[in-house]
Scaffold this motif. Structure first.
Motif, PDB file in Angstrom:
ATOM      1  N   UNK A 105       0.822  -1.204   0.000  1.00  9.55           N
ATOM      2  CA  UNK A 105       0.000   0.000   0.000  1.00  9.55           C
ATOM      3  C   UNK A 105       0.861   1.261   0.000  1.00  9.55           C
ATOM      4  N   UNK A 106       1.924   1.264   0.795  1.00 10.57           N
ATOM      5  CA  UNK A 106       2.756   2.461   0.901  1.00 10.57           C
ATOM      6  C   UNK A 106       3.670   2.639  -0.306  1.00 10.57           C
ATOM      7  N   UNK A 107       4.084   1.534  -0.926  1.00  2.48           N
ATOM      8  CA  UNK A 107       4.849   1.647  -2.172  1.00  2.48           C
ATOM      9  C   UNK A 107       3.970   2.215  -3.277  1.00  2.48           C
ATOM     10  N   UNK A 108       2.741   1.708  -3.376  1.00  2.00           N
ATOM     11  CA  UNK A 108       1.806   2.230  -4.386  1.00  2.00           C
ATOM     12  C   UNK A 108       1.530   3.703  -4.154  1.00  2.00           C
ATOM     13  N   UNK A 109       1.405   4.096  -2.894  1.00  2.00           N
ATOM     14  CA  UNK A 109       1.159   5.512  -2.594  1.00  2.00           C
ATOM     15  C   UNK A 109       2.284   6.383  -3.142  1.00  2.00           C
ATOM     16  N   UNK A 110       3.520   5.972  -2.917  1.00  2.00           N
ATOM     17  CA  UNK A 110       4.662   6.729  -3.442  1.00  2.00           C
ATOM     18  C   UNK A 110       4.550   6.896  -4.953  1.00  2.00           C
ATOM     19  N   UNK A 111       4.243   5.796  -5.650  1.00  2.00           N
ATOM     20  CA  UNK A 111       4.236   5.851  -7.109  1.00  2.00           C
ATOM     21  C   UNK A 111       3.024   6.594  -7.654  1.00  2.00           C
ATOM     22  N   UNK A 112       1.878   6.489  -6.999  1.00  2.00           N
ATOM     23  CA  UNK A 112       0.737   7.295  -7.436  1.00  2.00           C
ATOM     24  C   UNK A 112       1.087   8.779  -7.362  1.00  2.00           C
ATOM     25  N   UNK A 113       1.771   9.173  -6.303  1.00  2.00           N
ATOM     26  CA  UNK A 113       2.150  10.582  -6.154  1.00  2.00           C
ATOM     27  C   UNK A 113       3.192  10.986  -7.192  1.00  2.00           C
ATOM     28  N   UNK A 114       4.115  10.084  -7.527  1.00  2.00           N
ATOM     29  CA  UNK A 114       5.174  10.396  -8.486  1.00  2.00           C
ATOM     30  C   UNK A 114       4.700  10.410  -9.932  1.00  2.00           C
ATOM     31  N   UNK A 115       3.525   9.878 -10.190  1.00  2.00           N
ATOM     32  CA  UNK A 115       3.047   9.791 -11.578  1.00  2.00           C
ATOM     33  C   UNK A 115       1.738  10.546 -11.812  1.00  2.00           C
ATOM     34  N   UNK A 116       1.310  11.322 -10.831  1.00  2.00           N
ATOM     35  CA  UNK A 116       0.018  12.010 -10.958  1.00  2.00           C
ATOM     36  C   UNK A 116      -0.012  12.993 -12.122  1.00  2.00           C
ATOM     37  N   UNK A 117       1.148  13.495 -12.533  1.00  2.00           N
ATOM     38  CA  UNK A 117       1.195  14.431 -13.656  1.00  2.00           C
ATOM     39  C   UNK A 117       1.078  13.729 -15.007  1.00  2.00           C
TER      40      UNK A 117
END
Length: 330
Positions: free
Chosen positions: A68-80
């Motif tokens: 869950x926390x790894x996915x959170x990091x990547x969702x934030x890094x790819x939101x653009x």
């Protein structure tokens, strides 16, 4: 050195079931329990169940939180790059998301010739196939080497497993439109390029991954499920990759291929019973997921406090986030 008492405490901390009868519309997946609320929100709880070969193999300590926390990091890094379904994270194991109309395809992006499952391209190539998922591969390639170019090898759900399909077949069968396929392809390649770029800065090779997308209420293609996690992706350590390749060894991996290979060495996972996985192996595997999280994010992983079970903590935080559902049970 972890003694037997510590091992038992770690194993006892695993979250294997996240069924809460207070919440409506339960959907139980291989690794998550999800609940659809009437207001369009979706609660997704990542358990410690570990799946591979289209079945649950075991429960891995801390796995749900790491995922869950790894996915959170990547969702934030790819939101653009692509809008995603995230609303909030009320607990380390819980995601609140917008409910989407999911598209019936998994966009699998690959940069290397590897894999050990029925849908992986290396077993197909080894059998002599040179056209996989509609993609032409040249002769003379070796396992774990880079492909001439990054390719997309989509799969679609067939009964309880993933099935290979081509882009042409997807459109012809009406699973997605031609315009949707074009956008999914562009988004997937852009997401993968971002993932490879960030992984490379941290000494990692992002080998392959899968993306799932849905449509929001306005028909906008939206990234969902998880992103660049060790469950949905393959990661190799850059510093040892060349030596291992030269010596005919499997790359040092920080993903679930470790467990797949462990099982493959002991049985045919598609026809034989899965042997019990020893506690020490599960803890070693857990350490790989934690190491990946720490390398990618640059943050230390915060293990749960054994004074409160993970399930009790999840329930407490859900109670805070959704008091209307839990107050009736108090």
């Amino acid at each position: 050195m972890t003694d037997s008492t510590d091992i038992q405490a770690i194993l006892d901390s695993r979250l294997t079931d996240a069924t809460f009868p207070q919440l409506p519309n339960l959907q139980r997946g291989k690794v998550r329990e999800s609940y659809d609320l009437p207001d369009g929100r979706r609660i997704m709880i990542s358990t410690d169940r570990q799946s591979a070969f289209d079945k649950v193999l075991a429960a891995v300590p801390y796995k749900g939180q790491v995922l869950n926390e790894t996915a959170r990091f990547w969702f934030e890094q790819t939101a653009d790059i692509c809008p995603n379904h995230i609303i909030a994270y009320p607990d380390p194991n819980v995601t609140i998301a917008r409910r989407l109309t999911m598209l019936p395809v998994e966009m699998v992006v690959r940069s290397y010739l590897t894999g050990s499952t029925n849908t992986s391209i290396w077993p197909m190539y080894e059998r002599g196939e040179r056209v996989v998922y509609g993609q032409h591969l040249p002769n003379g390639l070796s396992k774990n080497t880079s492909l001439p170019e990054t390719i997309i090898t989509p799969t679609t759900k067939a009964a309880d497993h993933d099935a290979p399909i081509t882009a042409t077949e997807l459109v012809a069968q009406g699973l997605v439109t031609a315009a949707q396929w074009d956008e999914l392809s562009v988004r997937s390649l852009e997401l993968f390029a971002r993932g490879q770029e960030i992984a490379a800065r941290h000494g990692l090779i992002l080998v392959d991954t899968k993306y799932e997308f849905g449509l929001d209420d306005d028909g906008v293609i939206t990234l969902a499920d998880e992103v660049h996690t060790p469950d949905s992706s393959r990661y190799w350590l850059t510093d040892s990759y060349a030596d291992h390749l030269a010596n005919g060894q499997e790359p040092d991996s920080l993903d679930k291929e470790f467990l797949r290979l462990w099982v493959n060495e002991r049985c045919d996972p598609y026809t034989d019973p899965i042997p019990e996985i020893p506690a020490e192996t599960l803890i070693l595997f857990s350490g790989k997921y934690i190491r990946l999280y720490e390398l990618v994010t640059g943050q230390p992983f915060q293990k749960p406090n054994f004074c409160e079970s993970v399930r009790d903590r999840v329930e407490r935080n859900l109670h805070t986030a959704f008091p209307g559902y839990f107050s009736c049970a108090d």
